[in-house]
Write a protein that holds these residues in place. Structure first.
Motif, PDB file in Angstrom:
ATOM      1  N   LEU A  45       0.700  -0.530  -0.253  1.00 41.96           N
ATOM      2  CA  LEU A  45      -0.056  -0.146  -0.086  1.00 41.96           C
ATOM      3  C   LEU A  45       0.867   1.485  -0.277  1.00 41.96           C
ATOM      4  CD1 LEU A  45      -2.699  -1.385   2.921  1.00 41.96           C
ATOM      5  CD2 LEU A  45      -2.805  -1.144   0.327  1.00 41.96           C
ATOM      6  N   ILE A  46       1.952   0.761  -0.188  1.00 39.98           N
ATOM      7  CA  ILE A  46       2.857   1.740   0.521  1.00 39.98           C
ATOM      8  C   ILE A  46       3.913   2.606  -0.914  1.00 39.98           C
ATOM      9  CG2 ILE A  46       4.480   3.311   1.575  1.00 39.98           C
ATOM     10  CD1 ILE A  46       4.768   1.381   4.048  1.00 39.98           C
ATOM     11  N   ASP A  47       3.838   4.003  -1.588  1.00 41.29           N
ATOM     12  CA  ASP A  47       3.671   3.706  -2.905  1.00 41.29           C
ATOM     13  C   ASP A  47       5.481   4.215  -2.935  1.00 41.29           C
ATOM     14  OD1 ASP A  47       4.876   6.278  -4.693  1.00 41.29           O
ATOM     15  OD2 ASP A  47       2.985   6.037  -5.603  1.00 41.29           O
ATOM     16  N   GLU A  48       6.545   3.675  -3.299  1.00 44.28           N
ATOM     17  CA  GLU A  48       7.210   3.915  -3.349  1.00 44.28           C
ATOM     18  C   GLU A  48       8.110   4.774  -3.365  1.00 44.28           C
ATOM     19  OE1 GLU A  48      11.186   1.794  -3.122  1.00 44.28           O
ATOM     20  OE2 GLU A  48       9.101   0.689  -3.975  1.00 44.28           O
ATOM     21  N   ALA A  49       7.802   6.279  -3.663  1.00 42.27           N
ATOM     22  CA  ALA A  49       8.148   7.550  -3.442  1.00 42.27           C
ATOM     23  C   ALA A  49       8.222   7.702  -1.896  1.00 42.27           C
ATOM     24  CB  ALA A  49       7.254   8.773  -4.145  1.00 42.27           C
ATOM     25  N   TYR A  50       7.298   7.292  -0.958  1.00 37.51           N
ATOM     26  CA  TYR A  50       7.232   7.176   0.457  1.00 37.51           C
ATOM     27  C   TYR A  50       7.702   6.544   1.391  1.00 37.51           C
ATOM     28  CZ  TYR A  50       3.845  10.612  -2.336  1.00 37.51           C
ATOM     29  OH  TYR A  50       3.184  11.350  -2.961  1.00 37.51           O
ATOM     30  N   TYR A  51       8.243   5.138   0.632  1.00 43.34           N
ATOM     31  CA  TYR A  51       8.897   3.916   1.518  1.00 43.34           C
ATOM     32  C   TYR A  51      10.256   5.030   2.140  1.00 43.34           C
ATOM     33  CZ  TYR A  51      11.721  -0.110   2.550  1.00 43.34           C
ATOM     34  OH  TYR A  51      12.264  -0.776   2.902  1.00 43.34           O
ATOM     35  N   ASP A  52      10.670   4.275   3.804  1.00 42.83           N
ATOM     36  CA  ASP A  52      11.452   4.962   4.209  1.00 42.83           C
ATOM     37  C   ASP A  52      11.998   3.525   4.927  1.00 42.83           C
ATOM     38  OD1 ASP A  52      13.884   5.296   5.639  1.00 42.83           O
ATOM     39  OD2 ASP A  52      13.081   8.123   5.840  1.00 42.83           O
ATOM     40  N   PRO A  53      13.532   3.202   4.182  1.00 44.26           N
ATOM     41  CA  PRO A  53      13.637   1.770   5.022  1.00 44.26           C
ATOM     42  C   PRO A  53      13.723   2.102   6.560  1.00 44.26           C
ATOM     43  CG  PRO A  53      15.407   2.154   2.902  1.00 44.26           C
ATOM     44  CD  PRO A  53      14.364   3.818   3.276  1.00 44.26           C
ATOM     45  N   CYS A  54      14.023   2.812   7.279  1.00 43.10           N
ATOM     46  CA  CYS A  54      13.665   2.976   8.859  1.00 43.10           C
ATOM     47  C   CYS A  54      12.255   2.943   9.094  1.00 43.10           C
ATOM     48  CB  CYS A  54      13.630   4.493   8.836  1.00 43.10           C
ATOM     49  SG  CYS A  54      12.122   5.339   9.433  1.00 43.10           S
ATOM     50  N   ALA A  81       3.615   8.001   5.423  1.00 41.52           N
ATOM     51  CA  ALA A  81       4.113   7.202   4.670  1.00 41.52           C
ATOM     52  C   ALA A  81       2.679   6.150   3.766  1.00 41.52           C
ATOM     53  CB  ALA A  81       4.945   5.575   4.334  1.00 41.52           C
ATOM     54  N   LEU A  82       1.924   5.950   4.521  1.00 41.15           N
ATOM     55  CA  LEU A  82       0.573   5.271   4.244  1.00 41.15           C
ATOM     56  C   LEU A  82      -0.130   5.998   3.983  1.00 41.15           C
ATOM     57  CD1 LEU A  82       0.270   2.622   7.546  1.00 41.15           C
ATOM     58  CD2 LEU A  82       0.362   2.499   4.754  1.00 41.15           C
ATOM     59  N   ILE A  83      -0.645   7.817   4.574  1.00 39.48           N
ATOM     60  CA  ILE A  83      -1.044   8.426   4.368  1.00 39.48           C
ATOM     61  C   ILE A  83      -1.115   9.539   3.167  1.00 39.48           C
ATOM     62  CG2 ILE A  83      -1.802  11.640   5.036  1.00 39.48           C
ATOM     63  CD1 ILE A  83      -1.484  10.101   7.864  1.00 39.48           C
ATOM     64  N   GLN A  84       0.147   9.245   3.260  1.00 37.30           N
ATOM     65  CA  GLN A  84       0.417  10.401   1.892  1.00 37.30           C
ATOM     66  C   GLN A  84       0.204   8.649   0.803  1.00 37.30           C
ATOM     67  OE1 GLN A  84       4.489  10.852   2.950  1.00 37.30           O
ATOM     68  NE2 GLN A  84       4.665  13.032   2.197  1.00 37.30           N
ATOM     69  N   SER A  85       0.434   7.564   0.520  1.00 34.45           N
ATOM     70  CA  SER A  85      -0.290   6.993   0.162  1.00 34.45           C
ATOM     71  C   SER A  85      -1.960   6.424  -0.533  1.00 34.45           C
ATOM     72  CB  SER A  85       0.213   5.127   0.458  1.00 34.45           C
ATOM     73  OG  SER A  85       1.912   5.831  -0.142  1.00 34.45           O
ATOM     74  N   GLY A  86      -2.348   7.401   0.732  1.00 37.61           N
ATOM     75  CA  GLY A  86      -3.606   7.171   0.013  1.00 37.61           C
ATOM     76  C   GLY A  86      -4.629   6.538   1.658  1.00 37.61           C
ATOM     77  N   ILE A  87      -3.912   5.914   2.532  1.00 38.53           N
ATOM     78  CA  ILE A  87      -4.570   5.854   3.442  1.00 38.53           C
ATOM     79  C   ILE A  87      -4.510   6.322   4.485  1.00 38.53           C
ATOM     80  CG2 ILE A  87      -4.409   2.859   5.117  1.00 38.53           C
ATOM     81  CD1 ILE A  87      -4.263   2.372   2.374  1.00 38.53           C
TER      82      ILE A  87
END
Length: 128
Positions: A45-54, A81-87
């Motif tokens: 659900l997390i767009d690659e643009a908002y993913y952070d390995p942390c 990351a979830l919010i920016q991905s629409g969740i």
């Protein structure tokens, strides 16, 4: 923001297509995104643009329940990351759905995913 149905369908389709848990090759721990391109139930659900390995090593429940300061900071990054991905993580039903989907991915053998997803779909949407 995505609806409950959109979230469920996206995750269900992803897991049934991938057919393998997204785990770190060296540790065997579940990951949101792996180096080999796999994604977990929440990770898809997390767009690659908002993913952070942390965010690796966190559960979605850490967003609401983490007490340790550094873990809480990482949980905020996961939530963003979830919010920016629409969740909508503020929606309790969405949050509970994410917890359930993550549990299926992390704790259920892949061969049993279809039956667990079907049960969850019936429980949430009463259309199966």
């Amino acid at each position: 923001m995505k609806t409950l149905r959109q979230i469920f369908d996206q995750v269900k389709d992803h897991l049934l297509k991938q057919q393998v848990a997204a785990k770190d090759d060296s540790t065997g721990e579940c990951h949101y995104h792996t180096d080999n391109g796999h994604q977990c139930a929440v990770g898809c659900l997390i767009d690659e643009a908002y993913y952070d390995p942390c965010i690796e090593g966190l559960a979605v429940t850490d967003i609401r329940h983490s007490k340790a300061p550094t873990r809480r900071e990482r949980a905020k990054i996961l939530e963003q990351a979830l919010i920016q991905s629409g969740i909508n993580t503020d929606d309790t039903e969405v949050f509970i759905l994410l917890e359930g989907l993550q549990t299926i991915h992390d704790e259920v053998k892949e061969k049993h995913w279809p039956s667990h997803l079907k049960t969850m779909e019936k429980d949430y949407f009463s259309t199966v």
